[in-house]
Design an enzyme around this catalytic site. Structure first.
Site, PDB file in Angstrom:
ATOM      1  N   HIS A 127      25.139  76.851  43.847  1.00  0.00           N
ATOM      2  CA  HIS A 127      25.871  76.045  44.584  1.00  0.00           C
ATOM      3  C   HIS A 127      25.009  75.506  45.633  1.00  0.00           C
ATOM      4  O   HIS A 127      23.994  77.540  46.738  1.00  0.00           O
ATOM      5  CB  HIS A 127      27.140  77.402  45.134  1.00  0.00           C
ATOM      6  CG  HIS A 127      28.146  76.712  44.112  1.00  0.00           C
ATOM      7  ND1 HIS A 127      28.827  76.235  43.679  1.00  0.00           N
ATOM      8  CD2 HIS A 127      28.218  79.249  43.501  1.00  0.00           C
ATOM      9  CE1 HIS A 127      29.627  77.278  42.417  1.00  0.00           C
ATOM     10  NE2 HIS A 127      29.278  78.399  43.083  1.00  0.00           N
ATOM     11  N   LEU A 128      24.814  74.388  46.053  1.00  0.00           N
ATOM     12  CA  LEU A 128      24.058  74.476  46.923  1.00  0.00           C
ATOM     13  C   LEU A 128      24.199  74.927  48.421  1.00  0.00           C
ATOM     14  O   LEU A 128      25.514  75.223  48.730  1.00  0.00           O
ATOM     15  CB  LEU A 128      24.258  72.803  47.047  1.00  0.00           C
ATOM     16  CG  LEU A 128      23.091  71.604  47.961  1.00  0.00           C
ATOM     17  CD1 LEU A 128      21.888  71.585  46.921  1.00  0.00           C
ATOM     18  CD2 LEU A 128      23.813  70.627  48.275  1.00  0.00           C
ATOM     19  N   HIS A 129      23.020  75.188  48.847  1.00  0.00           N
ATOM     20  CA  HIS A 129      22.844  76.126  49.605  1.00  0.00           C
ATOM     21  C   HIS A 129      21.393  76.023  50.839  1.00  0.00           C
ATOM     22  O   HIS A 129      20.260  75.811  49.860  1.00  0.00           O
ATOM     23  CB  HIS A 129      22.875  77.441  49.739  1.00  0.00           C
ATOM     24  CG  HIS A 129      22.650  78.161  49.152  1.00  0.00           C
ATOM     25  ND1 HIS A 129      22.345  78.241  48.160  1.00  0.00           N
ATOM     26  CD2 HIS A 129      21.099  78.854  49.180  1.00  0.00           C
ATOM     27  CE1 HIS A 129      20.987  78.593  46.973  1.00  0.00           C
ATOM     28  NE2 HIS A 129      20.500  79.234  47.959  1.00  0.00           N
ATOM     29  N   MET A 130      21.920  74.413  51.942  1.00  0.00           N
ATOM     30  CA  MET A 130      20.195  74.512  52.708  1.00  0.00           C
ATOM     31  C   MET A 130      20.597  76.194  53.608  1.00  0.00           C
ATOM     32  O   MET A 130      21.200  76.357  54.752  1.00  0.00           O
ATOM     33  CB  MET A 130      20.600  73.383  53.693  1.00  0.00           C
ATOM     34  CG  MET A 130      20.084  73.351  54.540  1.00  0.00           C
ATOM     35  SD  MET A 130      19.908  71.824  55.622  1.00  0.00           S
ATOM     36  CE  MET A 130      20.992  72.988  57.262  1.00  0.00           C
TER      37      MET A 130
END
Length: 219
Positions: A127-130
């Site tokens: 899951h994309l996370h910055m």
DNA sequence: GTTCTAGAAC
DNA sequence: GTTCTAGAAC
């Protein structure tokens, strides 16, 4: 019965029997049983009121469970995007919104400290996370060479460079060929570039640096 | 991602 | 003897 209590008596006995006997911990067994996996942990964190610090209709911001600096947050889209490899031009507004939110969170957390906003080239968690992380790296959870290099080498990809890349090419084309090599690089101070042999010696050194913003940019 | 720990390095 | 790191986790 609450979902989390739905562990059978038989399973409970099984878990007890495995305490300190098997190579896997109780928690591992329980997670496997519930068909969850550590790499999917961010999904659960999004709904954890103790972890969430901000959210809107597009994204959720949580505190990193094992912060590698005084301030360490993760900005995640609500929409399921597995990783950077899956972002296209249609996601540009979202990526810009994530960065802007990250900058707000950082400012709210500490106006003095320098922060970086970016992504791991090869993240462990799905899951994309910055990452929104202050540059003191003063944390008991920062323990390994992998930790250090993942935030201080090109393994850490700045959000603005991801956005620029997607704007120009329509995707994130990684110029990071051998991510594994970056993680195994020698330990080097991110401020003065001095090399260190061990994590403990590096940690003693980095606290001596001033990582507050240059005075003219302070509000 | 973390935990655990064997054995390398000191 | 203690510190530290690196790799398995079925």
């Amino acid at each position: 019965m609450h979902k989390n209590q739905a562990v059978s008596r038989g399973m409970f006995r099984f878990l007890l029997a495995n305490v300190n006997t098997g190579s896997r911990s109780c928690w591992d067994v329980l997670m496997a049983t519930k068909s969850g996996h550590w790499s999917q942990g961010l999904l659960a964190a999004m709904n954890d009121v103790t972890a969430v610090v901000d959210s809107d209709d597009k994204l959720v911001v949580i505190k990193d469970k094992y912060p590698k600096a005084k301030y360490h947050f993760l900005v995640m889209p609500r929409r399921k995007i597995p990783s950077l490899k899956h972002v296209t031009k249609t996601d540009l507004d979202l990526l810009r919104h994530m960065q802007k939110k990250g900058e707000e969170i950082a400012e709210r957390a500490n106006k003095e400290l320098q922060f970086r906003f970016g992504y791991h080239a090869v993240p462990s968690m799905s899951h994309l996370h910055m990452h929104v992380i202050s540059q003191d790296f003063n944390s008991p959870f920062l323990k390994t060479k992998k930790h250090w290099n993942s935030f201080t080498t090109q393994y850490f990809v700045d959000s603005h460079s991801v956005i620029k890349n997607v704007e120009e090419t329509g995707q994130w084309s990684p110029d990071v060929q051998d991510a594994d090599k970056l993680l195994k690089q020698n330990l080097r101070c991110h401020v003065c570039k001095k090399e260190f042999d061990t994590i403990p010696s590096l940690k003693v050194h980095i606290v001596l640096h001033d990582v507050t913003k240059p005075s003219h940019t302070k509000s």
